[in-house]
Scaffold this active site. Structure first.
Site, PDB file in Angstrom:
ATOM      1  N   ARG A 239     -45.284  33.212  29.970  1.00 20.86           N
ATOM      2  CA  ARG A 239     -46.487  32.569  29.447  1.00 20.86           C
ATOM      3  C   ARG A 239     -47.011  33.425  28.290  1.00 20.86           C
ATOM      4  O   ARG A 239     -47.010  34.669  28.377  1.00 20.86           O
ATOM      5  CB  ARG A 239     -47.580  32.491  30.521  1.00 20.86           C
ATOM      6  CG  ARG A 239     -47.340  31.466  31.611  1.00 20.86           C
ATOM      7  CD  ARG A 239     -47.472  30.032  31.087  1.00 20.86           C
ATOM      8  NE  ARG A 239     -47.310  29.051  32.153  1.00 20.86           N
ATOM      9  CZ  ARG A 239     -46.148  28.499  32.530  1.00 20.86           C
ATOM     10  NH1 ARG A 239     -45.024  28.851  31.926  1.00 20.86           N
ATOM     11  NH2 ARG A 239     -46.111  27.604  33.493  1.00 20.86           N
ATOM     12  N   GLU A 268     -50.752  27.455  22.761  1.00 16.45           N
ATOM     13  CA  GLU A 268     -49.639  26.519  22.564  1.00 16.45           C
ATOM     14  C   GLU A 268     -50.227  25.135  22.345  1.00 16.45           C
ATOM     15  O   GLU A 268     -51.092  24.728  23.130  1.00 16.45           O
ATOM     16  CB  GLU A 268     -48.729  26.484  23.802  1.00 16.45           C
ATOM     17  CG  GLU A 268     -47.898  27.726  23.940  1.00 16.45           C
ATOM     18  CD  GLU A 268     -46.929  27.673  25.127  1.00 16.45           C
ATOM     19  OE1 GLU A 268     -46.762  26.589  25.734  1.00 16.45           O
ATOM     20  OE2 GLU A 268     -46.350  28.722  25.441  1.00 16.45           O
ATOM     21  N   HIS A 287     -41.566  26.442  23.810  1.00 17.00           N
ATOM     22  CA  HIS A 287     -41.657  26.403  25.288  1.00 17.00           C
ATOM     23  C   HIS A 287     -40.584  25.463  25.857  1.00 17.00           C
ATOM     24  O   HIS A 287     -40.908  24.454  26.507  1.00 17.00           O
ATOM     25  CB  HIS A 287     -43.065  25.989  25.736  1.00 17.00           C
ATOM     26  CG  HIS A 287     -43.388  26.458  27.132  1.00 17.00           C
ATOM     27  ND1 HIS A 287     -44.650  26.805  27.531  1.00 17.00           N
ATOM     28  CD2 HIS A 287     -42.593  26.635  28.224  1.00 17.00           C
ATOM     29  CE1 HIS A 287     -44.631  27.162  28.810  1.00 17.00           C
ATOM     30  NE2 HIS A 287     -43.384  27.065  29.244  1.00 17.00           N
TER      31      HIS A 287
HETATM   32  C1  DGY Z   1     -42.608  26.494  34.145  1.00 17.28           C
HETATM   33  O1  DGY Z   1     -41.989  25.775  34.948  1.00 17.28           O
HETATM   34  O2  DGY Z   1     -43.574  27.173  34.486  1.00 17.28           O
HETATM   35  C2  DGY Z   1     -42.112  26.520  32.735  1.00 17.28           C
HETATM   36  O3  DGY Z   1     -42.894  27.257  31.903  1.00 17.28           O
HETATM   37  C3  DGY Z   1     -41.908  25.121  32.191  1.00 17.28           C
HETATM   38  O4  DGY Z   1     -40.783  24.620  32.773  1.00 17.28           O
END
Ligand code: DGY
Length: 321
Positions: A239, A268, A287
């Site tokens: 993240r 984002e 992402h």
């Molecule tokens: C998640 O699953 O947390 C990813 O960032 C997106 O697939």
């Protein structure tokens, strides 16, 4: 008996919608952009369950306004957009999709590592822009991956999957995680760093695999970046909030570290004038860690199963506590 009502906050693979439609009345948000917060509330009001994305703000106010929710089923492994304590306090079950996206995300981590090390984006642009006029001994030189030191920060499923891949590249791997023991490290063929600082100091590549929590927010700040080698490349597929992005921009500009390869940013999406976009040593993709056809189908099916169990008042196959 009336069928449970559910709201799905984005168009998900059809295979999962079919499964949901077999037992629920399904309302799907079909737009490209997420539903605005007030719309999210309005469409969820009176529903038994919602199937959410990491782009939805799922807070206490939302839960109270929706009113009748039994379950929030997130189509992602990460759930930092959901107020878990508020859901627990209201008896709303929360599900996520662990496991099924591990390999795809680890693949993308290695793709970013290799691309940044060998300057693939710059090389591709060089060819397309007509700059490739000859082979030259000192043009587009990158960093060796084979034999390089990889520091993995956070050693859950995805960190471990990255280690498996990195071993095939003959990388020397160190992992840092508060819960990692010497025995577990040895079983995974990695060295255990006893502190984050030690891991940061040794990595030619530093790859982040911690979830975003109050403890990990801006884990990689200006001090952490200063501990890294000047030749190091930071990779982030977890993240964006785990990195202090303003500090990262400064570090990339002044040569505190050599480069960054990011699948996730803060915010984002990035605004077009974000300073990080102007840096030649920052490789950024939107992402896409779990973005393979098979993985997204598995995630959607898992989220559908959590939702169906939740609206029936049954234990979720994958429950977030
Ligand atoms: C998640 O699953 O947390 C990813 O960032 C997106 O697939």
């Amino acid at each position: 008996m009336s069928r449970p009502r559910v709201f799905i906050t984005r168009a998900i693979p059809e295979v999962a919608l079919e499964r949901l439609r077999a037992s629920c009345d399904v309302d799907v948000w079909e737009e490209m952009l997420p539903p605005p917060y007030e719309t999210l509330i309005a469409r969820s009001r009176g529903c038994d369950g919602v199937l959410t994305m990491l782009t939805d703000r799922i807070d206490a106010h939302f839960m109270d306004q929706a009113g009748t929710l039994k379950v929030i089923s997130q189509m992602a492994v990460g759930y930092d957009n959901i107020d878990i304590a508020a859901a627990n306090a209201r008896g709303i079950a929360v599900g996520n999709t662990p496991g099924v996206l591990t390999e795809a995300t680890a693949d993308l981590t290695m793709a970013l590592l290799l691309a940044a090390a060998r300057r693939l984006a710059e090389g591709a642009a060089y060819v397309k822009n007509g700059e490739w006029i000859t082979w030259h001994p000192t043009v587009l030189l990158g960093a060796d991956v084979s034999g390089a030191a990889l520091a993995i920060i956070g050693f859950g499923r995805i960190g471990q999957a990255v280690a498996r891949r990195a071993r095939a590249f003959d990388m020397r791997i160190t992992a840092f995680s508060r819960s990692l023991t010497d025995e577990a490290a040895a079983a995974h063929g990695v060295e255990r760093a006893t502190t984050l600082q030690d891991a940061l100091r040794m990595g030619d590549f530093v790859s982040l695999h911690v979830p975003l929590t109050a403890d990990t927010r801006r884990l990689i700040d200006a001090d952490a970046l200063r501990m890294m080698k000047r030749t190091a490349i930071l990779i982030n597929t977890t993240r964006g909030g785990t990195v202090d992005q303003a500090a990262l921009v400064t570090a990339l500009r002044d040569g505190t570290i050599a480069g960054a390869a990011l699948d996730v940013t803060d915010p984002e999406p990035l605004p077009a004038d974000d300073p990080i976009l102007a840096l030649p040593n920052a490789l950024i993709v939107p992402h896409i860690g779990s973005a393979t056809i098979a993985t997204r189908c598995k995630m959607a099916l898992m989220a559908a199963d959590n939702l169906i169990a939740g609206v029936r008042g049954e234990p979720l196959p994958n429950h977030v506590f």
